[in-house]
Design a protein around this motif. Structure first.
Motif, PDB file in Angstrom:
ATOM      1  N   GLN A  14       0.822  -1.221   0.000  1.00 39.71           N
ATOM      2  CA  GLN A  14       0.000   0.000   0.000  1.00 39.71           C
ATOM      3  C   GLN A  14       0.850   1.262   0.000  1.00 39.71           C
ATOM      4  OE1 GLN A  14      -2.573  -1.018   3.357  1.00 39.71           O
ATOM      5  NE2 GLN A  14      -3.939  -2.178   2.018  1.00 39.71           N
ATOM      6  N   THR A  15       1.912   1.228  -0.762  1.00 41.01           N
ATOM      7  CA  THR A  15       2.783   2.391  -0.950  1.00 41.01           C
ATOM      8  C   THR A  15       3.025   2.567  -2.449  1.00 41.01           C
ATOM      9  OG1 THR A  15       4.843   1.145  -1.006  1.00 41.01           O
ATOM     10  CG2 THR A  15       4.059   1.822   1.179  1.00 41.01           C
ATOM     11  N   ARG A  16       3.849   3.554  -2.786  1.00 44.08           N
ATOM     12  CA  ARG A  16       4.196   3.773  -4.191  1.00 44.08           C
ATOM     13  C   ARG A  16       4.878   2.549  -4.811  1.00 44.08           C
ATOM     14  NH1 ARG A  16       4.413   8.666  -1.645  1.00 44.08           N
ATOM     15  NH2 ARG A  16       4.022  10.595  -2.775  1.00 44.08           N
ATOM     16  N   ASN A  37       8.770  -3.782   6.603  1.00 44.56           N
ATOM     17  CA  ASN A  37       7.605  -3.410   7.396  1.00 44.56           C
ATOM     18  C   ASN A  37       7.761  -1.951   7.829  1.00 44.56           C
ATOM     19  OD1 ASN A  37       5.550  -2.998   9.197  1.00 44.56           O
ATOM     20  ND2 ASN A  37       5.816  -4.948  10.291  1.00 44.56           N
ATOM     21  N   MET A  38       7.089  -1.073   7.114  1.00 49.47           N
ATOM     22  CA  MET A  38       7.218   0.361   7.418  1.00 49.47           C
ATOM     23  C   MET A  38       6.556   0.710   8.747  1.00 49.47           C
ATOM     24  SD  MET A  38       6.965   2.503   3.966  1.00 49.47           S
ATOM     25  CE  MET A  38       8.243   2.335   2.725  1.00 49.47           C
ATOM     26  N   LYS A  39       5.564  -0.086   9.116  1.00 42.11           N
ATOM     27  CA  LYS A  39       4.911   0.180  10.404  1.00 42.11           C
ATOM     28  C   LYS A  39       5.890  -0.078  11.547  1.00 42.11           C
ATOM     29  CE  LYS A  39       0.113  -0.181   9.118  1.00 42.11           C
ATOM     30  NZ  LYS A  39       0.079  -0.619   7.723  1.00 42.11           N
ATOM     31  N   LEU A  54      17.518   7.495   1.088  1.00 39.49           N
ATOM     32  CA  LEU A  54      16.275   8.208   1.400  1.00 39.49           C
ATOM     33  C   LEU A  54      15.294   7.334   2.178  1.00 39.49           C
ATOM     34  CD1 LEU A  54      15.531  10.213  -1.901  1.00 39.49           C
ATOM     35  CD2 LEU A  54      17.115  10.740  -0.053  1.00 39.49           C
ATOM     36  N   GLY A  55      15.576   6.041   2.236  1.00 38.30           N
ATOM     37  CA  GLY A  55      14.674   5.136   2.956  1.00 38.30           C
ATOM     38  C   GLY A  55      13.326   4.988   2.269  1.00 38.30           C
ATOM     39  N   LYS A  56      13.342   5.016   0.935  1.00 36.77           N
ATOM     40  CA  LYS A  56      12.078   5.017   0.175  1.00 36.77           C
ATOM     41  C   LYS A  56      11.946   3.776  -0.692  1.00 36.77           C
ATOM     42  CE  LYS A  56      10.943   9.348   1.303  1.00 36.77           C
ATOM     43  NZ  LYS A  56       9.727   9.693   2.019  1.00 36.77           N
ATOM     44  N   GLU A  69      13.754   5.691  -7.495  1.00 36.40           N
ATOM     45  CA  GLU A  69      12.860   6.672  -8.116  1.00 36.40           C
ATOM     46  C   GLU A  69      11.938   5.961  -9.116  1.00 36.40           C
ATOM     47  OE1 GLU A  69      12.939   9.545  -6.603  1.00 36.40           O
ATOM     48  OE2 GLU A  69      14.715   8.820  -5.582  1.00 36.40           O
ATOM     49  N   GLN A  70      10.646   6.110  -8.859  1.00 40.39           N
ATOM     50  CA  GLN A  70       9.649   5.459  -9.721  1.00 40.39           C
ATOM     51  C   GLN A  70       9.868   5.733 -11.208  1.00 40.39           C
ATOM     52  OE1 GLN A  70       5.476   5.964  -7.789  1.00 40.39           O
ATOM     53  NE2 GLN A  70       6.800   7.538  -7.004  1.00 40.39           N
ATOM     54  N   VAL A  71      10.205   6.967 -11.529  1.00 41.34           N
ATOM     55  CA  VAL A  71      10.376   7.327 -12.937  1.00 41.34           C
ATOM     56  C   VAL A  71      11.473   6.468 -13.576  1.00 41.34           C
ATOM     57  CG1 VAL A  71      11.236   9.204 -14.403  1.00 41.34           C
ATOM     58  CG2 VAL A  71       9.490   9.664 -12.674  1.00 41.34           C
TER      59      VAL A  71
END
Ligand SMILES: N[C@@H](CCC(=O)N[C@@H](CS)C(=O)NCC(=O)O)C(=O)O
Length: 214
Positions: A14-16, A37-39, A54-56, A69-71
């Motif tokens: 449920q994220t990008r 697990n981001m929670k 960036l932890g993304k 980066e999604q792009v």
């Protein structure tokens, strides 16, 4: 991360990152998920920050390299599987518009959406990377109105990115539910790949919440 041909998708439900997973499914690509697990804050642990500072997510590991980066991830993955037909070839006239609208997502849409969501005063039009919110959004809407897909008759990886992005931004009330946006998003979210990933995400998110103590 391995130097072999395995595609590793660093992922959280449920994220990008879901968009990148849907794309992998649409491409019929083999991949491994490395679930965070981001929670429980796993994206901010040193192990993952060493991979993406960036932890993304999404973050992709492939052939000993990291793509963030999604792009970049969308262009990279779709190009890896040209036979899936989701990427216009380098000499295809649609290659330019294809790159244009994928880049538009990261360079114009995302910063505009975040400013709008945070109710932040946008930079003056000449300094803002996206002109202003309404101009940015109406340019996108005019392009999508031609339909049925972003580049016309042909579905590309750009549609997976945009269909899912519009779905969640409309869900959060950031983008208005116009006929053009809802019809377009529906064309992507009704596809089996999106449905599969969404169902798996519901289960994974519940497990994460339980593991993180609610
Ligand atoms: N610039 C990144 C942004 C990705 C992003 O915002 N990911 C969110 C998930 S929706 C994230 O990983 N957030 C976790 C955090 O910052 O703690 C991209 O386009 O890929």
């Amino acid at each position: 991360m391995t130097a072999d041909d395995t595609i590793t998708l660093y992922y959280s439900p449920q994220t990008r990152a879901a968009g990148a997973r849907v794309l992998l499914e649409e491409l019929g690509a083999p991949y491994d998920l490395h679930v965070l697990n981001m929670k429980a804050g796993e994206q901010r642990q040193p192990e993952f920050l060493a991979i993406n500072p960036l932890g993304k997510v999404p973050t992709v590991g492939h052939r000993g390299q990291i793509v963030t980066e999604q792009v970049a991830i969308f262009i990279y993955l779709a190009d890896l599987f040209p036979h899936a037909g989701l990427t216009p070839a380098l000499d295809d006239p649609l290659r330019g518009p294809y790159l244009r609208w994928i880049a538009y997502y990261g360079s114009s849409f995302e910063p505009a959406v975040i400013d709008h969501f945070m109710k932040r005063e946008p930079a003056p039009v000449t300094q803002s990377p996206y002109a202003d919110y309404d101009t940015m959004l109406s340019a996108l809407e005019r392009q999508l109105a031609k339909g049925p897909y972003l580049l016309g008759e042909r579905l590309t990886a750009a549609d997976i990115l945009w269909g899912i992005a519009l779905n969640w931004t409309m869900m959060f009330g950031i983008v208005p539910r116009t006929d053009v946006f809802t019809g377009y998003a529906e064309r992507i979210t009704s596809r089996p790949a999106f449905q599969r990933v969404t169902a798996a995400d519901v289960e994974m998110a519940a497990q994460h919440a339980a593991a993180a103590g609610g």
